[in-house]
Design a protein around this motif. Structure first.
Motif, PDB file in Angstrom:
ATOM      1  N   ARG A 291       0.921  -1.354   0.003  1.00 59.35           N
ATOM      2  CA  ARG A 291       0.105  -0.102   0.136  1.00 59.35           C
ATOM      3  C   ARG A 291       0.921   1.153  -0.109  1.00 59.35           C
ATOM      4  O   ARG A 291       0.273   2.309  -0.494  1.00 59.35           O
ATOM      5  CB  ARG A 291      -0.945  -0.129   1.250  1.00 59.35           C
ATOM      6  N   HIS A 292       1.993   1.279   0.612  1.00 55.47           N
ATOM      7  CA  HIS A 292       2.820   2.406   1.097  1.00 55.47           C
ATOM      8  C   HIS A 292       3.754   2.863  -0.148  1.00 55.47           C
ATOM      9  O   HIS A 292       4.626   2.077  -0.386  1.00 55.47           O
ATOM     10  CB  HIS A 292       3.458   2.245   2.226  1.00 55.47           C
ATOM     11  N   ALA A 293       3.594   4.077  -0.610  1.00 59.01           N
ATOM     12  CA  ALA A 293       4.539   4.348  -1.508  1.00 59.01           C
ATOM     13  C   ALA A 293       5.988   4.800  -1.007  1.00 59.01           C
ATOM     14  O   ALA A 293       6.839   4.707  -1.593  1.00 59.01           O
ATOM     15  CB  ALA A 293       3.999   5.559  -2.462  1.00 59.01           C
ATOM     16  N   VAL A 294       5.933   5.424   0.335  1.00 61.58           N
ATOM     17  CA  VAL A 294       7.114   5.641   1.035  1.00 61.58           C
ATOM     18  C   VAL A 294       6.642   5.235   2.353  1.00 61.58           C
ATOM     19  O   VAL A 294       5.335   4.897   2.815  1.00 61.58           O
ATOM     20  CB  VAL A 294       6.996   7.103   1.158  1.00 61.58           C
ATOM     21  N   ASN A 295       7.607   4.536   2.991  1.00 60.91           N
ATOM     22  CA  ASN A 295       7.363   3.906   4.351  1.00 60.91           C
ATOM     23  C   ASN A 295       8.610   3.863   5.204  1.00 60.91           C
ATOM     24  O   ASN A 295       9.774   4.189   4.667  1.00 60.91           O
ATOM     25  CB  ASN A 295       6.988   2.194   4.275  1.00 60.91           C
ATOM     26  N   PRO A 296       8.313   3.573   6.541  1.00 54.98           N
ATOM     27  CA  PRO A 296       9.643   3.642   7.530  1.00 54.98           C
ATOM     28  C   PRO A 296      10.185   2.566   7.556  1.00 54.98           C
ATOM     29  O   PRO A 296       9.771   1.128   7.408  1.00 54.98           O
ATOM     30  CB  PRO A 296       8.709   3.772   8.706  1.00 54.98           C
ATOM     31  N   GLN A 297      11.447   2.510   7.463  1.00 51.43           N
ATOM     32  CA  GLN A 297      12.538   1.362   7.590  1.00 51.43           C
ATOM     33  C   GLN A 297      13.634   1.445   8.788  1.00 51.43           C
ATOM     34  O   GLN A 297      13.707   2.824   8.853  1.00 51.43           O
ATOM     35  CB  GLN A 297      12.972   0.910   6.361  1.00 51.43           C
ATOM     36  N   THR A 298      14.017   0.745   9.201  1.00 50.00           N
ATOM     37  CA  THR A 298      15.009   0.899  10.277  1.00 50.00           C
ATOM     38  C   THR A 298      16.592   0.278   9.772  1.00 50.00           C
ATOM     39  O   THR A 298      16.560  -0.290   8.663  1.00 50.00           O
ATOM     40  CB  THR A 298      14.749   0.117  11.528  1.00 50.00           C
ATOM     41  N   GLY A 299      17.558   0.549  10.526  1.00 52.19           N
ATOM     42  CA  GLY A 299      18.894  -0.112  10.285  1.00 52.19           C
ATOM     43  C   GLY A 299      19.414   0.490   8.968  1.00 52.19           C
ATOM     44  O   GLY A 299      20.644  -0.166   8.520  1.00 52.19           O
ATOM     45  N   LYS A 300      19.454   1.722   8.601  1.00 49.06           N
ATOM     46  CA  LYS A 300      20.134   2.117   7.555  1.00 49.06           C
ATOM     47  C   LYS A 300      21.370   3.004   7.899  1.00 49.06           C
ATOM     48  O   LYS A 300      21.287   3.323   9.252  1.00 49.06           O
ATOM     49  CB  LYS A 300      19.277   3.398   6.870  1.00 49.06           C
TER      50      LYS A 300
END
Length: 790
Positions: free
Chosen positions: A320-329
């Motif tokens: 669903r999400h064109a932009v989303n939260p991610q971790t560990g970058k």
């Protein structure tokens, strides 16, 4: 000749536009119209050396040479700390006068660099005695003797030392308006388009014109994506990339040391809503742009959301999400969806839009403060009223489109500096301590052991009279005295640390021993409690016997401990410095009652008073003592006393304005009146049964509208606490009519009144006219009987 030389030197400096250097001791002394030299304690001063042909400033102590060289005031050694019209409080721009450029700090491996514009040239100060710690672009300026960029190290943090403790001295008055104009032109935030390194993933987009966002939940998406994965980029695939589309425009709003991502079209901030990013006017999450060092990615950043510890990622997969939260970058990221290009579009926010954006960060907290409860340690009523008026004015200006950034800054400053309600002179308080395990402890006077003690509060328990402390404010500090006349002083369980053998009290007032600083407590290394727990609490800081600072630290078990800073811990033994001051009652308010007396022109109103501690004599109030006339035993002399305060455990007659209520405030170092030999007795500190020691007692009372001293015949009569009464050893009625002479010219008769119930009879002259003042030798009639005033 020496005097003439000094005058000539001052005149010469004046002609050159240079003044004798005065060291700055407070940031408030710094202004836009002056220039300064900057020098560390012992590692030289900062200047620009044109011979080096670099963009960097240098120190006069490179490689530890020419240490302590003295600035001569030349332009290359002069700096200005400038503020623009919209510069936030506490922030400046460092400007080098000789080159006409601003100063910035890039990293800890570089020194101070000159810049053509004020961008990234922000300076803040931290006071360190008469010196300052300077941060340029967030980095501490440190002059070092070690090898570094021209004698500098600019580091994120450092303990104060002689290389970063800076002396700032005023040099000259100069017109720096052009530099300030540069600041004004660049302070308004730039507008950006935020996109992924992979252009096919589009640009960050805040939904449609209605501001609903993707899926109707104010969800962030992208515009201009060529990906058509199901339920991903289909939402706005038809929306073209357009830098003039306000919903694709973003600004980085700096506020109180944090940065927020703001969308122009929706007038909202971006935040992690839990699995997706959304825009909101009420939820604001701070962000930061992190540099990416992996090969070929120097133009890109990682966009991190600090509260959720997540990174904004443009997705090219399903979902669903064109932009989303991610971790560990990390700084070595290479994915085209993780890497962010933040491109300026050549526009800035309008002043009105800037004010509108920042108001979202300020108004909620300001309104919450206005709506907060009142009490000790909480925002004062006066402060809240002022802030409420500022809110009204700002909201009206926002509605009219005339609000300014400076107006919002002023509101924030008012919120940050809103005074909290503090104990007031003359009012009584109980002092409790709030512990994180739910226990409350309290101060009380242990008369048996003669010391300040601690109790553990039981549910529903009413605190005793021994737990009351009457306040006196002295400057910005506070003294407290109890009903036993004991002044509070600092103590803990180590008797050697406190005054008066660590008893926690002294018998007399001493400014070194009895003055305390009260302050709201903030979370810190030693304070585990949050703002909600700490609301309405104050720390109590005083002096130890060795002169060091002592903060009251209480264990939940009801024991004193000691520290130089506040402690509030959430683990056994549950230390707490979180004191709660609760106002209570105490009989130190005097009400004046009208009498038949005059001072020759005006009616006289009287009251009696005593206290177990010395009290300040209020303005407009006269204190009297009573003595028996040496020549005429039927006369009592009521003498006006001179002095600033009434001594403890002494009775007084007070004269003031009819119906007035005055608060008797504990005295500190005021000069005491001398009431030696007075016939007035007292009930200071406790109610007192009269007629217990023989003799004759009289109290000031009102009967049928007539105020006078009445004899108390009933041995069961009890005088309330902190009053005064007249005691005569000899039967006054064997002396004939007894008169009290106020100041030598005003008299009143005191007659026996059965059980204190009958009013004193009025006095008339032989013509039948009622009189208030009796003259010696005059013949008068009272109660149908004639008498002569001798």
């Amino acid at each position: 000749m020496k005097k003439f030389s000094s005058i000539l030197l001052l005149l010469l400096l004046s002609l050159l536009g240079v003044t004798a250097q005065a060291q700055i001791t407070d940031v408030s002394q710094i202004t836009n119209g002056k220039t300064y030299t900057i020098k560390s304690v012992d590692r030289g001063f900062i200047f620009y050396d044109a011979a080096t042909s670099t963009e960097y400033l240098r120190s006069s102590s490179i490689n530890n040479t020419t240490v302590n060289a003295t600035p001569t005031g030349e332009l290359n050694e002069q700096f200005a700390f400038l503020r623009g019209d919209n510069t936030p409080a506490g922030q400046y721009y460092l400007y080098h006068v000789g080159t006409g450029k601003f100063v910035t700090a890039e990293s800890s491996t570089m020194g101070l660099k000159l810049s053509d514009t004020p961008k990234n040239c922000k300076v803040t100060f931290t006071a360190n005695g008469s010196y300052f710690i300077l941060r340029v672009n967030g980095l501490i300026v440190n002059i070092t003797a070690y090898t570094s960029k021209f004698g500098f190290r600019c580091v994120p943090s450092a303990d104060p030392d002689n290389g970063n403790k800076m002396t700032i001295k005023e040099v000259a008055d100069r017109d720096l308006s052009e530099a300030v104009a540069q600041i004004n032109a660049t302070e308004t935030p730039d507008i950006y388009q935020v996109r992924a390194k992979d252009n096919a993933r589009g640009v960050l987009y805040a939904g449609n014109a209605a501001g609903n966002g993707a899926h109707g939940n104010r969800e962030m998406s992208t515009a201009g994506s060529t990906y058509t994965t199901s339920n991903g980029y289909k939402d706005f695939a038809s929306v073209a990339v357009n830098q003039n589309n306000a919903y694709q425009q973003f600004a980085f709003i700096e506020w109180k040391g944090k940065t927020y991502l703001y969308n122009i079209g929706t007038h909202s901030y971006v935040y992690n809503a839990g699995g997706y990013f959304a825009f909101s006017q009420t939820n604001q999450e701070a962000v930061e742009l992190q540099a990416v060092t992996s090969s070929g990615n120097t133009a890109y950043k990682l966009l991190k959301f600090l509260t959720s510890n997540t990174f904004l990622t443009f997705s090219n997969g399903g979902g669903r999400h064109a932009v989303n939260p991610q971790t560990g970058k990390t700084s070595t990221e290479t994915d085209g969806g993780d890497l962010i290009a933040v491109n300026a579009i050549g526009q800035t926010l309008t002043p009105a839009e800037w004010a509108k954006a920042v108001s979202l960060l300020v108004l909620p907290a300001a309104k919450s403060l206005v709506a907060s409860a009142e009490g000790m340690g909480l925002p004062s009523a006066e402060g809240k009223a002022a802030i409420s008026a500022m809110i009204t004015n700002l909201e009206a200006a926002l509605e009219a489109g005339t609000a300014t950034y400076a107006q919002v800054v002023a509101l924030q400053e008012a919120v940050d500096n809103c005074p909290v309600a503090m104990p007031q002179s003359g009012k009584a308080y109980t002092i409790q301590f709030k512990h994180m395990n739910g226990v409350y402890t309290y101060f009380y006077w242990d008369a048996v052991n003669g010391k300040l003690a601690l109790g553990v509060l039981s549910e529903g328990q009413a605190l005793p009279e021994t737990a009351k402390f009457i306040c006196r404010q002295v400057g910005d500090k506070f003294a407290f005295v109890n009903n036993a006349g004991k002044y509070l002083t600092w103590r803990n369980n180590k008797t050697g640390d406190g005054y008066n053998s660590g008893k926690g009290v002294t018998d007399t007032y001493d400014p070194d021993q009895n003055l305390f600083t009260l302050a709201p407590i903030a979370a810190s290394t030693n304070v585990a409690a949050d703002a909600n727990f700490l609301a309405g609490t104050l720390s109590i800081t005083g002096k130890r016997a060795d002169g060091s600072v002592g903060v009251f630290v209480i264990k939940a078990a009801g024991e004193f401990d000691g520290a130089g800073v506040p402690f509030v811990t959430n683990a056994s033994p549950y230390y707490s410095s979180a004191a709660i001051f609760t106002e209570t009652t105490y009989p130190n308010i005097v009400t004046f009652k009208a009498t038949d007396l005059t001072d020759g022109e005006n009616a006289v109103a009287l009251a009696t008073f005593s206290a177990p501690f010395a009290t300040v004599l209020p303005v407009g109030v006269t204190a009297y003592s009573v003595t028996q006339d040496a020549e005429n035993s039927s006369m009592l002399n009521v003498e006006a006393l001179t002095g600033q305060a009434l001594p403890a455990n002494t009775g007084f007659i007070l004269a003031g304005t009819e119906g007035a209520n005055v608060t008797m405030v504990p005295a500190t170092d005021e000069a005491l009146v001398n009431a030696t030999g007075t016939l007035l007795q007292h009930s200071a500190g406790a109610a007192k049964a009269l007629n217990q020691a023989g003799g004759f007692d009289f109290i000031l009372g009102a009967k049928e509208g007539h105020v006078a001293f009445y004899r108390v015949n009933d041995a069961a009569n009890v005088l309330p606490m902190n009053r005064a009464y007249l005691h005569l050893n000899e039967n006054p009625f064997s002396l004939g009519t007894l008169h009290m002479i106020f100041g030598g010219n005003t008299t009143t008769a005191i007659q026996g009144v059965q059980n204190g119930q009958q009013p004193q009879a009025p006095i008339y002259d032989l013509s039948g006219r009622r009189v208030q003042q009796l003259q010696k030798g005059g013949i008068y009639i009272q109660g149908g009987k004639k008498f002569i005033v001798k």
